[in-house]
Enzyme design. Structure first.
Site, PDB file in Angstrom:
ATOM      1  N   LYS A 181      63.555  63.720 -12.547  1.00 55.63           N
ATOM      2  CA  LYS A 181      63.023  64.001 -11.265  1.00 55.63           C
ATOM      3  C   LYS A 181      63.908  64.232 -10.189  1.00 55.63           C
ATOM      4  O   LYS A 181      63.583  64.797  -9.401  1.00 55.63           O
ATOM      5  CB  LYS A 181      62.568  62.470 -11.010  1.00 55.63           C
TER       6      LYS A 181
ATOM      7  N   LYS B  34      54.277  67.705 -20.880  1.00 55.38           N
ATOM      8  CA  LYS B  34      53.748  66.243 -20.894  1.00 55.38           C
ATOM      9  C   LYS B  34      52.612  66.221 -19.826  1.00 55.38           C
ATOM     10  O   LYS B  34      52.626  67.383 -19.159  1.00 55.38           O
ATOM     11  CB  LYS B  34      54.615  64.980 -20.784  1.00 55.38           C
TER      12      LYS B  34
ATOM     13  N   LYS C  72      50.924  63.941 -13.716  1.00 51.47           N
ATOM     14  CA  LYS C  72      49.667  63.944 -12.916  1.00 51.47           C
ATOM     15  C   LYS C  72      49.845  64.990 -11.718  1.00 51.47           C
ATOM     16  O   LYS C  72      49.317  64.981 -10.441  1.00 51.47           O
ATOM     17  CB  LYS C  72      50.059  62.288 -12.054  1.00 51.47           C
TER      18      LYS C  72
HETATM   19  P1  AMP Z   1      52.750  56.344 -14.944  1.00 52.28           P
HETATM   20  O1  AMP Z   1      51.412  57.693 -14.396  1.00 52.28           O
HETATM   21  O2  AMP Z   1      53.954  57.153 -15.221  1.00 52.28           O
HETATM   22  O3  AMP Z   1      53.023  55.012 -14.213  1.00 52.28           O
HETATM   23  O4  AMP Z   1      52.390  55.991 -16.721  1.00 52.28           O
HETATM   24  C1  AMP Z   1      51.601  54.854 -16.985  1.00 52.28           C
HETATM   25  C2  AMP Z   1      51.116  54.746 -18.841  1.00 52.28           C
HETATM   26  O5  AMP Z   1      50.611  56.549 -18.898  1.00 52.28           O
HETATM   27  C3  AMP Z   1      52.826  53.780 -18.922  1.00 52.28           C
HETATM   28  O6  AMP Z   1      52.074  53.657 -19.727  1.00 52.28           O
HETATM   29  C4  AMP Z   1      53.071  56.014 -19.787  1.00 52.28           C
HETATM   30  O7  AMP Z   1      54.132  55.984 -20.918  1.00 52.28           O
HETATM   31  C5  AMP Z   1      51.241  56.259 -19.736  1.00 52.28           C
HETATM   32  N1  AMP Z   1      51.502  58.163 -19.917  1.00 52.28           N
HETATM   33  C6  AMP Z   1      51.200  58.707 -18.888  1.00 52.28           C
HETATM   34  N2  AMP Z   1      51.507  60.324 -19.010  1.00 52.28           N
HETATM   35  C7  AMP Z   1      51.204  60.171 -20.259  1.00 52.28           C
HETATM   36  C8  AMP Z   1      50.719  60.923 -21.830  1.00 52.28           C
HETATM   37  N3  AMP Z   1      51.128  62.584 -21.050  1.00 52.28           N
HETATM   38  N4  AMP Z   1      50.439  60.635 -22.672  1.00 52.28           N
HETATM   39  C9  AMP Z   1      49.945  59.216 -23.187  1.00 52.28           C
HETATM   40  N5  AMP Z   1      50.570  58.418 -22.506  1.00 52.28           N
HETATM   41  C10 AMP Z   1      51.505  59.175 -21.027  1.00 52.28           C
END
Ligand code: AMP
Ligand code: TRP
Length: 328
Positions: free
Chosen positions: A111, A194, A197
Site C-alpha cells: 500500500k 488477487k 476492492k
Molecule cells: P478486507 O476486505 O481486506 O477487509 O478482507 C476481508 C476478508 O476477506 C479477509 O479475511 C481477507 O483475507 C478476505 N479476502 C479479501 N480478498 C480476498 C480474495 N481475493 N480471496 C479470498 N479472500 C479474500
C-alpha cells in the site's frame, strides 16, 4: 469452547473474494463455538475515505453478515468503533511490536511503497497492532481469514508470545484458519493478481446485478490450450474459475476438475456463472430485505453491548499485568 473472531474493513465494495474467502464461512462456527464478527471501521480510516462512503459501507457489511446466515442470537456482530476497548488495548500493545517488524509487513509495503513518508499515516503503519488488539481482546483462538491476512495473524502470535513471556500466561494464542479452497480468489482480468476492492473489471462485487456478474465471468481471461485443468502456474485463469466453482459448490478442486473433463472453455464458464448465480441470488435477496428493514441497527446496538462486556474484561487483565493501577 473455541472462540472465533474475524472482521472485514468497510473500505470499498465487497467482492466475491471476500465472500468465498471469509464471509460465507463465518456462520459455520456459530453452532459449536463463541463467535465474534465485527466491522473493522477503525481500520478503514488508515487510508483516506469519505465519511459518507464509510458509513454506507459499514451498513452494507453488517447487512451482508446477516444475509450470510450469521444469527445474532448465536453470535456477536458489532462495530469495532463502538467498543472502546479496541483503542485502549491498542494504546498498550503498540509498545510490544517494533518498527522493524511492522516495516516488513507485505500489506504495508504494497500500500505504501509508492507513497513518500509525508503521505503515510501512522495508522497504516501501525495497522497490525490494532488488528492484534482486536484478536486478543476476545481471547480468540481461531481467526478465519483469507490468505492475505495470514501475516497479520502471525505477527499477533509473535506479540502474544512476547507478552506472555514477559508477564505470564495473560493472552490466548490465536491461529489463522484458512480455507482449503477459496482463500485467494484472483482477479478475472488478471488472474495473477488477487481480486481486490479496487479493480472494477476484474472484480465481482456482491452488489453487482446478476447480469453484470455473468458478463464478467463470461469475459474472464482464460489461458492457452483447451483443457479445463487446475494448474495455477500455467493456467491461472482456468484455475481461478475452478476455485470459484468448487467454492460455490462446497466441493474439492479435484471434484470440480472431474466435472469439467472434456468441456470447452465457453461451456465451462457458463457452468461457473450458473454456480455463482445459484450461490449469490438468495444471499443478495436477503441483503436487500435487511437493508430495507434496517434490521442491522438493533443487531449492532446489542452486539456492541455484548462485545464490550467481554472486551473490557480482557483489557482489565492486560492493564493489571503491565502495572497500570486499575481501580474497580
Ligand atoms: P478486507 O476486505 O481486506 O477487509 O478482507 C476481508 C476478508 O476477506 C479477509 O479475511 C481477507 O483475507 C478476505 N479476502 C479479501 N480478498 C480476498 C480474495 N481475493 N480471496 C479470498 N479472500 C479474500
Ligand atoms: N485486516 C483485515 C482485512 O483487511 C480486517 C481485520 C481487522 C481483521 N482486524 C481483524 C480480520 C481481526 C481478522 C481479525 O481483511
Amino acid at each position: 469452547m473455541d472462540r472465533i473472531l474475524s472482521g472485514i474493513k468497510p473500505t470499498g465494495q465487497l467482492t466475491l473474494g471476500n465472500y468465498l474467502g471469509a464471509l460465507k464461512h463465518f456462520k459455520d462456527f456459530q453452532d459449536q463455538s463463541e463467535v465474534f464478527i465485527f466491522i473493522a471501521d477503525l481500520h478503514a480510516l488508515t487510508l483516506p475515505i469519505d465519511p459518507e462512503v464509510l458509513r454506507n459501507n459499514s451498513i452494507d457489511i453488517a447487512s451482508f453478515y446477516l444475509a450470510s446466515g450469521l444469527d445474532p442470537k448465536k453470535c456477536t456482530i458489532f462495530l469495532q468503533s463502538s467498543v472502546s476497548a479496541h483503542a485502549e488495548l491498542n494504546a498498550i500493545m503498540q509498545n510490544y511490536l517494533f518498527m522493524g517488524e511492522l516495516k516488513r509487513m507485505t500489506q504495508f509495503k504494497d500500500k505504501c511503497s509508492k507513497m513518500n513518508d509525508s503521505q503515510i499515516g501512522l495508522g497504516i503503519f501501525a495497522y497490525p497492532v490494532l488488528m492484534a488488539s482486536d484478536i486478543i481482546l476476545y481471547d480468540a483462538n481461531i481467526v478465519p481469514v483469507g490468505e492475505d491476512q495470514i501475516q497479520h495473524v502471525e505477527i499477533t502470535r509473535d506479540l502474544v508470545h512476547r507478552f506472555n513471556t514477559k508477564y505470564g500466561d495473560i493472552l490466548i494464542m490465536p491461529k489463522a484458519q484458512i480455507r482449503k479452497v477459496g482463500a485467494r480468489i484472483m482477479s478475472l482480468s488478471d488472474p495473477t493478481k488477487k481480486m481486490s476492492k479496487s479493480d472494477p473489471k476484474g472484480d465481482i462485487f456482491l452488489k453487482d446485478d446478476m447480469k453484470t456478474i455473468r458478463k464478467k465471468i463470461m469475459s474472464a481471461v482464460t489461458d492457452s490450450g483447451t483443457e479445463v485443468k487446475y494448474d495455477p502456474e500455467n493456467k491461472p485463469g482456468i484455475s481461478n474459475l475452478l476455485t470459484i466453482y468448487a467454492s460455490c459448490k462446497d466441493i474439492s478442486i479435484e471434484e470440480a476438475e472431474k466435472t469439467f473433463n472434456g468441456f470447452r472453455y465457453g461451456d465451462f464458464k457458463k457452468a461457473v456463472a450458473d454456480a455463482v448465480e445459484e450461490e449469490l441470488t438468495p444471499f443478495k435477496q436477503r441483503y436487500e430485505e435487511i437493508i430495507a428493514s434496517k434490521a442491522y441497527v438493533k443487531v449492532l446496538k446489542e452486539g456492541a453491548e455484548k462485545a464490550s462486556k467481554v472486551a473490557s474484561k480482557t483489557l482489565k487483565r492486560v492493564q493489571k499485568a503491565v502495572g497500570l493501577l486499575t481501580i474497580d
